[in-house]
Scaffold this motif. Sequence first.
Motif, short mmCIF file in Angstrom:
data_model
loop_
_atom_site.label_atom_id
_atom_site.label_comp_id
_atom_site.label_asym_id
_atom_site.label_seq_id
_atom_site.Cartn_x
_atom_site.Cartn_y
_atom_site.Cartn_z
N GLY A 89 0.80 -1.23 0.00
CA GLY A 89 0.00 0.00 0.00
C GLY A 89 0.83 1.26 0.00
N ALA A 90 2.15 1.12 -0.18
CA ALA A 90 3.02 2.30 -0.17
C ALA A 90 2.69 3.25 -1.31
CB ALA A 90 4.49 1.87 -0.24
N LEU A 91 2.26 2.69 -2.44
CA LEU A 91 1.93 3.53 -3.59
C LEU A 91 0.78 4.48 -3.26
CD1 LEU A 91 2.38 4.22 -6.59
CD2 LEU A 91 0.69 2.48 -7.13
N ASN A 92 -0.22 3.97 -2.56
CA ASN A 92 -1.36 4.81 -2.19
C ASN A 92 -0.91 5.98 -1.33
OD1 ASN A 92 -2.63 2.75 -3.47
ND2 ASN A 92 -3.98 2.17 -1.78
N GLY A 93 0.01 5.71 -0.41
CA GLY A 93 0.50 6.78 0.45
C GLY A 93 1.28 7.83 -0.32
N LEU A 94 2.04 7.37 -1.33
CA LEU A 94 2.81 8.32 -2.14
C LEU A 94 1.92 9.21 -2.99
CD1 LEU A 94 5.88 6.30 -3.47
CD2 LEU A 94 5.95 8.37 -2.08
N LEU A 95 0.90 8.61 -3.57
CA LEU A 95 0.06 9.34 -4.53
C LEU A 95 -1.06 10.12 -3.86
CD1 LEU A 95 -0.36 6.75 -7.44
CD2 LEU A 95 1.29 8.60 -7.23
#
Length: 495
Positions: A89-95
């Motif tokens: 879920g790191a991508l969600n946090g970045l975007l």
Amino acid sequence: MILAQIALVPIYLSHWSVTMYGTWLAVQSLASIISSLDYGHHEFLAYEFLRIGRENRPRLSLTIWSGVSIGLLISVAQIVVVFLFLATGALNGLLDKAQTIDADLLHDAGVVLMLQAFVWLLNNSVTGLLFRALAPFGYFPRMAWWNLGSSVVSAIAPVFAVMLGAKLLATGLVVAVATTVFSIPIYIDLFRWLRREQIPFCAPSLRLGLRNFFYSTAVSGKGLLENARQHGVRLVLAPLAGAASLTAFSTMRTGANIAVQGMGTVTQPLMPDLMLFLHQRDQMRSEAAFSTVWFVLVAVLAPAMVVIQSFVEPFYLLWTRGRVPFNPALFASLSLTVLVYALAQPAIAVVRGNNLLRPQLFLSALAAVVVVGGIYLLVPNLGILGGGVALATAEVVAAVGYQIVAHRWLRRNELKWPKQYSFIATTSVLIAALAMGALVLSPQARFIILPVALLLLLGNCWQYWRLLPALIRQHVVRIVGSFPGVRKLYAFGKL
């Protein structure tokens, strides 16, 4: 690339929401950062290929195929990294730290990112190395044409998809398929020229490949830090300012990106010759190469940035369909980054061309810290203007650092820094910066500020022209005189 960057924005904004377009930009930036490790490997081996040269084909072949085997492993590792981004879920946090993007769009963004990682494995990992391997044999122009074709396909494919109603995921799929199909004739052509130049396939050496990879990590680290400075700004801005503000920042940065790409068309073809002159301790021809780069800044870039700052706002609003507000101070700060970057190009060429890795890593890290730290400090108070100020400050810091390192290297190698050319080029940047600042503060006075600034820049350019070596002046006159309109004007003047 210039045409694509200008034409694509109104098409995207006519069919997509600002949030969707901002998410697309963020995914492109993240894909670029993830591929930094393999790209750095390519860049390091490019200089190895030039060092080995065309005389030692067995050694060159071993280096090529050892590099290809390691490059494929790097690309697989990049796919694993993307998978971990999605799984954790790191991508969600970045975007979307602000939670303004819906779950479906975030899911599509993740799939597109994974597609791009596979596309890199299939289309770029091997061809990027083979492009560089053929450079010592005089195929740089041919490889540049293939790069042009790839750029056209990468630009046109999403346009058709978006105009036909495709959203983020479908557009990413279309781009992946189109670029993969286009890579087939590239592979055929590359292997044909490898056979013609008698560079056979050989069993790769894991030891040699790993050794070169180890050395290339310094180049990759520098590239990653520079990506953080250039493209990573989007990833930092996305959670702080939101996708809509990211779109505004990116569209206003389009002009700056175009100018940087334009500088690349001058500096990249000059690099092999410049490195030859430096290694031969040829002061006169080295200065000629430096002066060619700075002439573009003095004669074209600096005046163009002032003129564009004066009249860009209505064209920008028309270009973005009135959906993105114009920020003149941000536009000026981004234009200044281009001028400083152009000013630093000769120094950067000296440092990079001689593989001075430690200074490159230090300066890239310092500039990245300035950008990211500046954004976190300034954006909450200044909005997206803080991003522009942070970028401009980092570019100045990097330019000063590169000049110091280049001065030292030239002095150690019994060469001199071309102080007169450098002083006039710096003066052009200062005049343009003051003019753009005045235009931001008093836009209604542009018909006074603009003529004064152009007159000062023209006088500075004339001083630079008088300093240029006769060979460079003759070459410029020959190029300008080749245009039909100029020939007719010259003939009319003789009459």
